[in-house]
Enzyme design. Structure first.
Site, short mmCIF file in Angstrom:
data_model
loop_
_atom_site.label_atom_id
_atom_site.label_comp_id
_atom_site.label_asym_id
_atom_site.label_seq_id
_atom_site.Cartn_x
_atom_site.Cartn_y
_atom_site.Cartn_z
N LYS A 153 0.81 -1.21 0.00
CA LYS A 153 0.00 0.00 0.00
C LYS A 153 0.85 1.27 0.00
CE LYS A 153 -4.22 -1.84 2.07
NZ LYS A 153 -5.22 -1.69 3.14
N LYS A 242 -4.72 -7.98 -9.13
CA LYS A 242 -6.06 -8.33 -8.68
C LYS A 242 -7.06 -7.23 -9.03
CE LYS A 242 -5.92 -6.57 -3.91
NZ LYS A 242 -6.06 -6.94 -2.48
N LYS A 245 -11.03 -1.72 -6.67
CA LYS A 245 -11.82 -0.50 -6.86
C LYS A 245 -10.93 0.69 -7.18
CE LYS A 245 -15.60 2.11 -4.75
NZ LYS A 245 -15.13 3.46 -5.04
#
Length: 378
Positions: A153, A242, A245
Site C-alpha cells: 500500500k 487483482k 476498486k
C-alpha cells in the site's frame, strides 16, 4: 446448459478442507454440519463503497452462506472496517460517509439477514480501539515489519530507503494489531477472509497465544482462518494484478451493482488472447482466459475442470464472452436490485448499523472488562 438450469443444480463438496490446523478452505456448498456448534464467526470489509466481484467471491458470499446455516448457538458479526479505512487518509469526508453507507447496503444486498447476523460499523464500538492499544504491548516491530500489505500500500520496494520508510504512518504499519483486536474482542473462533488477509490472521493467533501464555490463561481462542474456494479474481484489463476498486481503468472492475449492459461491455473488453478454437485454464500462458474461467468457477460453484467441460463446445471469443456475461448477470441481478432498494432507504441502513453496534458493544464490553481484569486494571 442454460444459466437458469445451472442455478438449479446442486453441488456437494468437502467444506473447510484442512491444509493446516488453523486455516481451512470452504467448498462451494456448505451444509449445517460444517458450521461448528457455538462458534463465533467474525469478519469485516473496508468501506470502499460497492462490492466488486473480487470482494464478493473472495470473501463476502461466504458470509451469506454461513448466515443461511446459522443455528441458535452461533454468533455472527459482520461489518465495515472503517477505522482501518483511514490508514489511507480520506480527505473527502462526504465521500467517506457515502462509502460507509454503501458498504452496509452491499452487505445486506448479498442476502445477509440482520436478524441472523450483527451488522455494524467498527468505529461505533469503541472497545476495538481500546483492545488494540492493550494488544500493541505484545506485538513486536519485527512481526509487523514482516507484514506485506503495508509495504504494497505504501509502494515500498526498498526497505533501505529511509526517506520512504520515514513517511509511513503508524496506523498503516500497525493496523494488523487492530485487526487482531477486532477478532479477539469477540473471542472469535472462525474468521472468513480473503487470501490476502491470511498473514494477518497468523499474527492474530500469535498475539492470542502470547497474551494467554503471559497471563497463564486460556481466555483468547486460536481463531481459524476460513478461505473461500475461489482463486483471486483479477483485473479484466491486466490479469497480472487483482481486481480493485482503486484501478484507474474502471472497465477492469465488475461491481455487484453493475447493470447487465455495463457487465456486457466490460466483459467484451476483457483481455483474452488469439486462441479461439478452445478455452481452457492455463494462468501462465492464458492469463486473461483463465481469469474468466476462474470467475465462472466461483460464480457457478463448480471446479475449474467442470467449467472447462461446460465450455468445450464454444469455439470463438464472442460466444465465450457472451456465456460469461450471461452467468454474471444471472448471479448479480438480485444483489443489484436489493442494493438500489436499500440505498433508497438510508434510515433503515442507519437503524441496522446502529442496532448492530449496540449488540456488538454489549459483547465487546463484557469481554474487554474480563481482559482488563486479567491484566490487573480491575
Amino acid at each position: 446448459m442454460s444459466v437458469a438450469s445451472r442455478s438449479a443444480r446442486t453441488y456437494t463438496y468437502t467444506v473447510f478442507k484442512r491444509f493446516n490446523s488453523s486455516v481451512k478452505t470452504t467448498g462451494f456448498k456448505l451444509s449445517g454440519s460444517d458450521i461448528p456448534k457455538n462458534a463465533t464467526i467474525f469478519s469485516m470489509i473496508q468501506p470502499t463503497g460497492k462490492f466488486h466481484l473480487g470482494n464478493y467471491l473472495g470473501a463476502v458470499r461466504v458470509w451469506k452462506d454461513i448466515a443461511d446455516l446459522k443455528d441458535d448457538g452461533t454468533t455472527l458479526l459482520f461489518g465495515t472496517a472503517d477505522l482501518h479505512a483511514i490508514t489511507v487518509p480520506k480527505p473527502n469526508v462526504k465521500e467517506f460517509r457515502e462509502y460507509r453507507t454503501e458498504a452496509i447496503a452491499s452487505i445486506l444486498s448479498i442476502g445477509i439477514d440482520p436478524e441472523k447476523a450483527i451488522v455494524f460499523h467498527q468505529s461505533r464500538v469503541s472497545q476495538h480501539a481500546e483492545l488494540h492499544w492493550l494488544l500493541s504491548s505484545f506485538a513486536s516491530m519485527g512481526s509487523l515489519n514482516r507484514m506485506t500489505q503495508w509495504k504494497s500500500k505504501s509502494n515500498i520496494n526498498d526497505q533501505s530507503d529511509d526517506t520512504a520508510l520515514g513517511a509511513i504512518k503508524l496506523g498503516l504499519f500497525a493496523y494488523p494489531v487492530l485487526q487482531a483486536a477486532d477478532i479477539l474482542l469477540y473471542r472469535s473462533t472462525h474468521v472468513p477472509v480473503g487470501d490476502d488477509q491470511s498473514q494477518h490472521l497468523e499474527l492474530t493467533r500469535q498475539l492470542s497465544n502470547t497474551f494467554n501464555a503471559f497471563y497463564k490463561t486460556k481466555y483468547f481462542p486460536m481463531p481459524t482462518t476460513i478461505l473461500a474456494p475461489t482463486k483471486k479474481i483479477l483485473s479484466l484489463s491486466n490479469p497480472e494484478k487483482k481486481m480493485s476498486k482503486s484501478d484507474l481503468n474502471q472497465k477492469s472492475v465488475i461491481y455487484i451493482t453493475d447493470a447487465p449492459d455495463v457487465i456486457a461491455k466490460k466483459v467484451k473488453r476483457a483481455v483474452t488472447d488469439s486462441i479461439s478454437e478452445s478455452f481452457y485454464y492455463d494462468p501462465v500462458n492464458r492469463p486473461g482466459i483463465s481469469n474468466l474461467i476462474n470467475t465462472l468457477s466461483g460464480v457457478q460453484r463448480v471446479s475449474i475442470e467442470e467449467v472447462e467441460k461446460d465450455i468445450r463446445h464454444i469455439k470463438d471469443h464472442k460466444n465465450f464472452k457472451q456465456y460469461v456475461t450471461d452467468v454474471l448477470v444471472a448471479e448479480l441481478t438480485p444483489s443489484r436490485e436489493r442494493f438500489h432498494h436499500f440505498m433508497k432507504n438510508p434510515d433503515y441502513l442507519h437503524q441496522v448499523s446502529e442496532e448492530g453496534a449496540s449488540k456488538a458493544s454489549e459483547i465487546a464490553e463484557k469481554n474487554i472488562t474480563e481482559v482488563k481484569r486479567i491484566m490487573g486494571f480491575l
